[in-house]
Design a protein around this motif. Structure first.
Motif, short mmCIF file in Angstrom:
data_model
loop_
_atom_site.label_atom_id
_atom_site.label_comp_id
_atom_site.label_asym_id
_atom_site.label_seq_id
_atom_site.Cartn_x
_atom_site.Cartn_y
_atom_site.Cartn_z
N ALA A 138 51.78 -31.87 -13.20
CA ALA A 138 51.97 -33.22 -13.71
C ALA A 138 52.34 -33.30 -15.17
CB ALA A 138 50.70 -34.04 -13.48
N GLY A 191 49.37 -27.33 -16.83
CA GLY A 191 49.09 -28.23 -15.72
C GLY A 191 48.81 -27.46 -14.46
N LYS A 239 48.70 -28.04 -9.89
CA LYS A 239 48.91 -28.89 -8.73
C LYS A 239 48.21 -28.27 -7.53
CE LYS A 239 52.27 -30.87 -5.59
NZ LYS A 239 53.67 -31.09 -5.24
N ILE A 280 47.61 -33.48 -5.49
CA ILE A 280 47.17 -34.06 -6.75
C ILE A 280 47.50 -33.10 -7.87
CG2 ILE A 280 44.81 -33.15 -6.50
CD1 ILE A 280 43.90 -35.76 -7.98
N SER A 281 48.01 -33.62 -8.97
CA SER A 281 48.41 -32.81 -10.12
C SER A 281 47.72 -33.35 -11.36
CB SER A 281 49.92 -32.86 -10.33
OG SER A 281 50.63 -32.51 -9.17
N ALA A 282 47.46 -32.47 -12.31
CA ALA A 282 46.88 -32.88 -13.59
C ALA A 282 47.45 -31.98 -14.67
CB ALA A 282 45.36 -32.81 -13.57
N VAL A 304 47.71 -37.51 -14.86
CA VAL A 304 47.30 -37.19 -13.48
C VAL A 304 48.26 -37.88 -12.53
CG1 VAL A 304 45.68 -39.14 -13.36
CG2 VAL A 304 45.37 -37.15 -11.87
N LYS A 305 48.58 -37.18 -11.45
CA LYS A 305 49.57 -37.70 -10.50
C LYS A 305 49.13 -37.42 -9.08
CE LYS A 305 53.57 -35.55 -10.23
NZ LYS A 305 54.94 -35.15 -10.63
#
Length: 409
Positions: free
Chosen positions: A16, A356, A358, A367-369, A402-403
């Motif tokens: 992300a 980052g 994922k 979810i990614s951060a 965050v994604k």
């Protein structure tokens, strides 16, 4: 069983970091106007949140300390796209491309806590200089794949953009403009986007060049300029005015590139150009008062303007560590929009480093951060007359993102 990362879709391994795109960068740039959600394969949707916290401190020209002026800032980004067939795709993107959030405090030349010799009858009131600019954009995109193997894609569509702004100039740094206030009503107007992309799935190669048009906003502006009360009545100026204002958000060009290095590693590159030297905010009352000084010429002064164009470059690597887990890292550089620069955003670009991760929660959901650390360039702050009124050094900031994403092919 977890969904594996195949080389042809290795692009999903990029974490992300794209949501943590820019922070207090050149001009009013914020989101980076990323369109990579539309370039994903199959049906794809994402929702991303970005939080920015910068530490921007310095000294005014009197030697007083200026505490952190950069307010924390956050925004959302959404995107959805789908393939109608093997030729045509459609998508909708939402982001907040441009903005500013700065607030001075303490005892310095940007806070009205001392008598201003330019306005001797104005009592000190403790108000501080601050600015807040927000924009929102919705982009509709239609793409068509062409060529024998459908490797090329052309795409384009309309952009609806909303903008509003509030500016307060306070303190003796602004000389006779101490006490000036600007409020613009929210305005929505329209532009367009166009681009071309090339892909080679067997090596996870994707390249896209995207142009966004400038968008001209005409909205109502309310101004208060206390200094006008000191001027002769024969000049025909009053200290309060409501009038139309034109604010044109700039055009831009983005280049996005990725390629697989091996079956588990992806290299990425992003380049962005924005001509901030063409951008200006010129409220009519502020401009009319400035024209009374012959030193500023027949065109007078803009409230906000920039000297240079922005260039931004980011390079990254993404690595699949397990079938459901990937990590990525980036390094970046932003040129800024000139130095000296407006006292409402005294930063000359930055260098950045980010990390980052994922994680594929299911076959389709992930979810990614990610986060970035930014080293801001030293800058001297100036008022519209080009007088240098502050100095900012050794500042930094961070961005967190965050994604949540969904993909089905």
């Amino acid at each position: 069983m977890r969904h594996p990362f195949h080389l042809k879709t290795l692009s999903v391994a990029v974490a992300a970091l794209s949501v943590a795109s820019v922070a207090s960068a050149a001009g009013l740039d914020r989101s980076g106007q990323d369109i990579t959600a539309f370039l994903q394969d199959g049906t794809y949707a994402e929702a991303a949140y970005t939080y920015i916290d910068a530490d921007v401190t310095g000294k005014d020209s009197s030697g007083n300390k200026i505490d952190d002026i950069a307010e924390s800032y956050d925004f959302f980004r959404y995107g959805v796209k789908t393939d109608i067939n093997d030729t045509f795709s459609i998508g909708v993107l939402y982001d907040e491309p441009f903005g500013a959030a700065a607030d001075y405090s303490g005892k310095n030349d940007f806070v009205s806590n001392e008598q201003n010799p330019s306005l001797p009858l104005t009592p000190p009131n403790g108000e501080s200089t601050n600015v807040e600019v927000r924009t929102e954009s919705i982009t509709g995109i239609v793409g068509a794949k062409i060529g024998e193997n459908k490797n090329f894609q052309v795409y384009g569509g309309p952009v609806a953009q909303r903008v509003k702004a509030d500016v307060k100039l306070r303190g003796k740094a602004y000389e006779r403009a101490d006490g000036y206030t600007l409020h613009t009503s929210a305005d929505q107007d329209y532009g367009w986007l166009a681009g071309v992309a090339y892909s080679k799935p067997e090596i996870a190669l994707k390249a896209a060049l995207t142009y966004r048009s400038e968008i001209e906003h005409n909205t109502q502006a309310s101004e208060v300029y206390p200094f006008v009360d000191y001027l002769p009545a024969g000049l025909g100026l009053v200290s309060n005015r409501s009038d139309n204002i034109e604010i044109t958000t700039p055009e831009s060009v983005n280049f996005d590139f990725q390629t697989g290095i091996n079956p588990t590693t992806l290299a990425t590159a992003k380049v962005r150009w924005v001509p901030w030297s063409d951008f200006a905010i010129v409220p009519s009352l502020y401009n009319d008062v400035s024209k009374l000084n012959s030193a500023y010429g027949p065109d007078g002064l803009a409230l906000v303007s920039y000297d240079d164009d922005q260039w931004q470059v980011e390079l990254g690597l993404a690595k699949r560590l397990a079938p459901a887990l990937a990590i990525s890292g980036t390094v970046g550089w932003d040129s800024g929009a000139g130095n000296p620069v407006s006292s409402l955003g005294p930063i000359e670009g930055y260098y950045s480093a980010g990390l980052g991760a994922k994680y594929n929660v299911t076959e389709n959901w992930a979810i990614s951060a990610g986060g970035k650390y930014l080293w801001f360039g030293d800058a001297k702050g100036q008022i519209p007359s080009k007088t240098i009124v502050s100095d900012f050094e050794s500042n930094d900031g961070f961005v967190l993102g965050v994604k949540v994403s969904y993909q089905a092919q």
